[in-house]
Design a protein around this motif. Structure first.
Motif, PDB file in Angstrom:
ATOM      1  N   GLN A  22       0.835  -1.199   0.000  1.00  0.00           N
ATOM      2  CA  GLN A  22       0.000   0.000   0.000  1.00  0.00           C
ATOM      3  C   GLN A  22       0.874   1.256   0.000  1.00  0.00           C
ATOM      4  O   GLN A  22       1.955   1.263   0.575  1.00  0.00           O
ATOM      5  N   MET A  23       0.381   2.289  -0.658  1.00  0.00           N
ATOM      6  CA  MET A  23       1.102   3.560  -0.719  1.00  0.00           C
ATOM      7  C   MET A  23       0.322   4.583   0.100  1.00  0.00           C
ATOM      8  O   MET A  23      -0.920   4.600   0.042  1.00  0.00           O
ATOM      9  N   ILE A  24       1.053   5.449   0.804  1.00  0.00           N
ATOM     10  CA  ILE A  24       0.375   6.468   1.614  1.00  0.00           C
ATOM     11  C   ILE A  24       0.415   7.817   0.895  1.00  0.00           C
ATOM     12  O   ILE A  24       1.476   8.285   0.487  1.00  0.00           O
ATOM     13  N   ILE A  25      -0.758   8.420   0.750  1.00  0.00           N
ATOM     14  CA  ILE A  25      -0.886   9.699   0.047  1.00  0.00           C
ATOM     15  C   ILE A  25      -1.483  10.727   1.005  1.00  0.00           C
ATOM     16  O   ILE A  25      -2.551  10.503   1.577  1.00  0.00           O
ATOM     17  N   LYS A  60      -8.397   2.382  -4.726  1.00  0.00           N
ATOM     18  CA  LYS A  60      -7.607   1.502  -5.580  1.00  0.00           C
ATOM     19  C   LYS A  60      -7.561   2.087  -6.973  1.00  0.00           C
ATOM     20  O   LYS A  60      -8.551   2.623  -7.466  1.00  0.00           O
ATOM     21  N   HIS A  61      -6.412   2.028  -7.607  1.00  0.00           N
ATOM     22  CA  HIS A  61      -6.313   2.470  -8.997  1.00  0.00           C
ATOM     23  C   HIS A  61      -5.325   1.565  -9.697  1.00  0.00           C
ATOM     24  O   HIS A  61      -4.207   1.378  -9.226  1.00  0.00           O
ATOM     25  N   LYS A  62      -5.741   0.982 -10.809  1.00  0.00           N
ATOM     26  CA  LYS A  62      -4.895   0.053 -11.568  1.00  0.00           C
ATOM     27  C   LYS A  62      -4.290  -1.021 -10.656  1.00  0.00           C
ATOM     28  O   LYS A  62      -3.087  -1.275 -10.696  1.00  0.00           O
ATOM     29  N   ASN A  63      -5.145  -1.577  -9.801  1.00  0.00           N
ATOM     30  CA  ASN A  63      -4.730  -2.653  -8.893  1.00  0.00           C
ATOM     31  C   ASN A  63      -3.727  -2.248  -7.816  1.00  0.00           C
ATOM     32  O   ASN A  63      -3.225  -3.097  -7.096  1.00  0.00           O
ATOM     33  N   GLN A  64      -3.438  -0.961  -7.726  1.00  0.00           N
ATOM     34  CA  GLN A  64      -2.573  -0.494  -6.646  1.00  0.00           C
ATOM     35  C   GLN A  64      -3.475   0.077  -5.551  1.00  0.00           C
ATOM     36  O   GLN A  64      -4.395   0.845  -5.845  1.00  0.00           O
ATOM     37  N   GLU A  65      -3.213  -0.317  -4.282  1.00  0.00           N
ATOM     38  CA  GLU A  65      -3.991   0.253  -3.176  1.00  0.00           C
ATOM     39  C   GLU A  65      -3.289   1.465  -2.595  1.00  0.00           C
ATOM     40  O   GLU A  65      -2.075   1.443  -2.358  1.00  0.00           O
ATOM     41  N   ILE A  90      -2.254  10.441 -11.996  1.00  0.00           N
ATOM     42  CA  ILE A  90      -0.986  11.105 -11.682  1.00  0.00           C
ATOM     43  C   ILE A  90      -0.426  10.587 -10.360  1.00  0.00           C
ATOM     44  O   ILE A  90       0.777  10.358 -10.231  1.00  0.00           O
ATOM     45  N   ILE A  91      -1.298  10.374  -9.383  1.00  0.00           N
ATOM     46  CA  ILE A  91      -0.841   9.804  -8.113  1.00  0.00           C
ATOM     47  C   ILE A  91      -0.159   8.461  -8.382  1.00  0.00           C
ATOM     48  O   ILE A  91       0.946   8.186  -7.895  1.00  0.00           O
TER      49      ILE A  91
END
Ligand SMILES: Nc1nc2c(ncn2[C@@H]2O[C@H](COP(=O)(O)OP(=O)(O)OP(=O)(O)O)[C@@H](O)[C@H]2O)c(=O)[nH]1
Ligand SMILES: [Mg+2]
Lengths: 257, 81
Positions: free
Chosen positions: A26-29, A69-74, A181-182
């Motif tokens: 997971q990525m933190i934004i 979720k975007h393009k299978n990335q959480e 973009i994220i």
């Protein structure tokens, strides 16, 4: 004065700020910006949650987080209280400042009001001094149009050296582009190169003297140039903050001013 | 004609002026700069609260309220039409 390593205080900070990933991919934004620029509106649209939005008393006073979720990335999205500056003046502003500065999100989205860019850009310039993984989200484009303000997003992107996306969050416009973009910044398909402020020579010389002393204390946890600037600005508590913050701890016993 | 600068809290409602100098120091100065009170910025006095303090100002397209204590440290030049 020596700084003390206070376990209780550190635990309390962990509870307030530490966001637990349920899996390591997971990525933190972080969603940062001046008050009332539409951060919570964007947060709600992206996560499907219902953070209170609107003018006072709807303003955000604490961190909220949710997942999209975007393009299978959480992504874990963190909605921060609005702030005019990274030099906090209230408890809410301190929460925002601490998260932006010390928790090392994978990317920081700065939401600005298209109808008063000049005011909003102050915070942008401050944030790019601490992190390079920044995305500018120019929201309220409808308000700007109503006031006959035209924003040249491409030029803004070139001038600042960071990706820029235009949105009208209330009408759900531009949010797919924002997610894209994220995703690209987090996967290093786009690498922002923010154009930072250069200070007069006397100050730049002092910064260069401080950086080698700061580097071993902060390791790679935080941008040493930024720490040097805070110290030159008179904030001597900055090193204490860094050692107390969960994602930046380490070296706590070494730090003495 | 030579005009002396006056502190912002003395400017009447409805008048527009230009910020010329900040007398504030330290964190108060930092704060005012972050709120947009920078040199040569136009500022309009919008309204005063019933008790006379704080006062709302229009600056850089936002309305910001300041206490007299803060406004007195901002020196301005009145614009005459
Ligand atoms: N016209 C217009 N209004 C918007 C837009 N985005 C958000 N808003 C409105 O702006 C107001 C403030 O939005 P919020 O999302 O609460 O703003 P915020 O940035 O979270 O505010 P704080 O938490 O106080 O910093 C709300 O009334 C929203 O409906 C937009 O693109 N256009
Ligand atoms: Mg909010």
């Amino acid at each position: 004065m020596g700084l003390t390593c206070n376990a209780c205080k550190r635990k309390a900070m962990q509870d307030t700020y530490h966001i637990k990933k349920s899996n390591p991919n997971q990525m933190i934004i972080a969603l940062a910006g001046n008050p009332n620029t539409g951060k919570s509106t964007i947060f709600n649209e992206l996560t499907g949650l219902k953070q209170h939005t609107g003018n006072w008393p709807g303003k955000t006073v604490t961190n909220a987080w949710g997942i999209f979720k975007h393009k299978n990335q959480e992504f874990i999205l963190v909605d921060l209280p609005g702030t005019y500056s990274l030099f906090p003046n209230s408890a809410e502003e301190e929460i925002a400042r601490d998260f932006i500065c010390f928790s090392k999100p994978d990317a920081t989205v700065i939401v600005v009001d298209a109808s008063c860019l000049e005011r909003n850009l102050n915070l942008v310039l401050q944030i790019i001094e601490i992190t390079h993984t920044v995305i500018l989200c120019v929201n309220l484009l409808d308000e700007a149009r109503r006031k006959k303000i035209k924003v040249d997003l491409e030029k803004l992107s070139v001038e600042l050296g960071i990706p820029v996306v235009g949105t009208i969050a209330r009408d759900k416009k531009g949010l797919e582009d924002l997610k894209d973009i994220i995703y690209k910044v987090c996967s290093k398909k786009i690498i922002p190169h923010p154009k930072m402020t250069t200070y007069p020579k006397e100050i730049e010389d002092e910064i260069q003297k401080l950086i080698p002393m700061i580097e071993p204390l902060v390791k790679n946890k935080i941008n040493p140039r930024w720490v040097a600037l805070q110290m030159l600005d008179g904030d001597l508590k900055i090193l204490e903050k860094i050692t107390n913050y969960p994602n930046c701890k380490g070296g706590c016993h070494d730090v003495r001013l | 004609m030579y005009e002396k600068y006056i502190p912002l809290h003395q400017v009447h409602i409805g008048k527009t002026c230009i910020i010329k100098e900040l007398k504030a120091t330290g964190s108060q100065r930092r704060r005012l700069l972050d709120l947009g009170f920078t040199q040569d910025t136009p500022i309009t006095v919008i309204r005063r609260s019933p008790l006379g303090d704080p006062t709302a100002y229009l600056i850089k397209k936002s309305i910001i309220a300041l206490r007299q204590e803060e406004a007195s440290k901002i020196l301005v030049e009145i614009i005459r039409n």
